[in-house]
Design a protein around this motif. Structure first.
Motif, short mmCIF file in Angstrom:
data_model
loop_
_atom_site.label_atom_id
_atom_site.label_comp_id
_atom_site.label_asym_id
_atom_site.label_seq_id
_atom_site.Cartn_x
_atom_site.Cartn_y
_atom_site.Cartn_z
N GLY A 29 1.65 21.24 -13.00
CA GLY A 29 1.59 22.00 -11.75
C GLY A 29 2.29 21.30 -10.61
N PHE A 30 1.88 21.66 -9.40
CA PHE A 30 2.51 21.13 -8.19
C PHE A 30 1.50 20.30 -7.40
CE2 PHE A 30 4.72 25.09 -9.11
CZ PHE A 30 6.05 24.69 -9.05
N THR A 31 1.99 19.21 -6.80
CA THR A 31 1.16 18.43 -5.88
C THR A 31 1.95 18.19 -4.60
OG1 THR A 31 1.87 16.32 -6.86
CG2 THR A 31 -0.23 17.22 -7.63
N LEU A 32 1.22 18.18 -3.49
CA LEU A 32 1.80 17.76 -2.22
C LEU A 32 1.62 16.26 -2.17
CD1 LEU A 32 2.93 18.29 0.63
CD2 LEU A 32 0.55 18.58 1.38
N GLU A 33 2.70 15.54 -1.96
CA GLU A 33 2.66 14.07 -1.95
C GLU A 33 3.13 13.55 -0.60
OE1 GLU A 33 2.61 11.82 -5.02
OE2 GLU A 33 2.15 13.46 -6.41
N LEU A 34 2.44 12.54 -0.11
CA LEU A 34 2.83 11.87 1.13
C LEU A 34 2.84 10.37 0.86
CD1 LEU A 34 3.45 11.86 4.17
CD2 LEU A 34 0.98 11.89 4.58
N ASP A 35 4.03 9.80 0.85
CA ASP A 35 4.17 8.35 0.69
C ASP A 35 4.30 7.73 2.07
OD1 ASP A 35 4.16 8.71 -2.04
OD2 ASP A 35 6.33 8.57 -2.26
N LEU A 36 3.53 6.69 2.32
CA LEU A 36 3.50 6.06 3.64
C LEU A 36 3.68 4.56 3.54
CD1 LEU A 36 0.22 7.76 4.93
CD2 LEU A 36 2.55 8.42 5.55
N ILE A 37 4.53 4.00 4.38
CA ILE A 37 4.53 2.55 4.57
C ILE A 37 3.65 2.31 5.78
CG2 ILE A 37 5.86 0.52 5.21
CD1 ILE A 37 8.06 1.49 3.43
N VAL A 38 2.61 1.51 5.56
CA VAL A 38 1.61 1.24 6.59
C VAL A 38 1.42 -0.28 6.67
CG1 VAL A 38 0.43 3.45 6.32
CG2 VAL A 38 -0.24 1.54 4.89
N SER A 39 0.49 -0.72 7.46
CA SER A 39 0.21 -2.16 7.57
C SER A 39 -0.73 -2.60 6.45
CB SER A 39 -0.41 -2.49 8.92
OG SER A 39 -1.73 -1.99 8.98
N GLU A 116 8.43 -7.14 10.23
CA GLU A 116 8.42 -6.09 11.24
C GLU A 116 7.06 -5.38 11.28
OE1 GLU A 116 12.93 -4.46 11.51
OE2 GLU A 116 11.93 -4.23 9.56
N ILE A 117 6.49 -5.16 10.11
CA ILE A 117 5.17 -4.53 10.03
C ILE A 117 4.11 -5.43 10.66
CG2 ILE A 117 3.36 -3.78 8.42
CD1 ILE A 117 5.70 -2.88 6.55
N ARG A 118 4.18 -6.71 10.36
CA ARG A 118 3.18 -7.65 10.89
C ARG A 118 3.30 -7.86 12.39
NH1 ARG A 118 3.16 -12.08 5.96
NH2 ARG A 118 1.88 -10.81 4.55
N LYS A 119 4.45 -7.57 12.98
CA LYS A 119 4.58 -7.65 14.43
C LYS A 119 3.73 -6.57 15.10
CE LYS A 119 9.17 -9.70 14.60
NZ LYS A 119 10.60 -9.44 14.83
N VAL A 120 3.53 -5.46 14.41
CA VAL A 120 2.73 -4.36 14.95
C VAL A 120 1.25 -4.57 14.67
CG1 VAL A 120 2.29 -1.87 14.78
CG2 VAL A 120 4.64 -2.73 14.77
N GLU A 121 0.93 -4.99 13.45
CA GLU A 121 -0.47 -5.19 13.08
C GLU A 121 -0.57 -6.33 12.08
OE1 GLU A 121 -4.24 -2.31 12.55
OE2 GLU A 121 -2.51 -1.77 11.32
N MET A 122 -1.00 -7.49 12.57
CA MET A 122 -1.11 -8.69 11.75
C MET A 122 -2.51 -8.75 11.13
SD MET A 122 0.13 -11.57 10.56
CE MET A 122 1.50 -12.15 11.52
#
Length: 167
Positions: A29-39, A116-122
């Motif tokens: 079937g079908f799935t809605l997928e959301l890939d995120l780069i986060v901290s 760069e990610i850790r500059k926002v949220e370490m």
């Protein structure tokens, strides 16, 4: 092509560094997928959770509210994969589609680094250190509060680190 403006998980807005939203088509079937780069902080918070209430705001003003399953993607940068089954894909006509047999897959890691990610949220981690010190120093350490010791060690390490970088 649909573009994500913001993501809210369980009522809390999260900082998203990069993302890809798409329809994944498989034999089941079908799935809605959301890939995120986060901290790393976000990964730590949701790594033991199976399902989340997610609100996705798209740049065109549409809002998607859904209970989504969570997968932590291992490897490079901290990534969440949120997904839910879709019965009717008509309202998602402008979304990218990925078929299970395709060789193409969204790559959201290009152009961003962990620094760069850790500059926002370490993230902070607890650490235990075994030291061999004179008894008077141990007694002094035992009298200090944890917050004070954290500040002392952070300052001391930062000063030492800066001296090392100069050389």
């Amino acid at each position: 092509m649909a573009v994500v403006k913001s993501v809210t998980i369980d009522g809390e807005s999260i900082h998203v560094f990069r993302n890809a939203i798409y329809i994944f088509e498989s034999s089941s079937g079908f799935t809605l997928e959301l890939d995120l780069i986060v901290s790393e902080v976000v990964i730590k918070k949701y790594k033991t959770v199976d399902n989340l209430i997610v609100e996705i705001e798209l740049e065109d003003g549409r809002i998607i509210n859904s209970i989504m399953h969570v997968k932590i993607l291992s490897g490079g940068l901290p990534q969440l994969n949120l997904f839910c089954d879709l019965d009717d894909i008509q309202e998602y006509a402008d979304f990218d589609r990925v078929n299970e047999n395709d060789s193409w897959f969204p790559n959201i890691e290009d152009g961003i680094t962990i620094d760069e990610i850790r500059k926002v949220e370490m993230p902070n981690e607890d650490v235990s250190i075994k030291l061999n010190l004179p008894i008077n120093q141990i007694e002094w350490i035992k009298k200090q509060k944890k917050k004070s010791l954290n500040e002392i060690f952070q300052k001391m390490i930062n000063e030492y680190w800066e001296k090392q970088d100069i050389k």
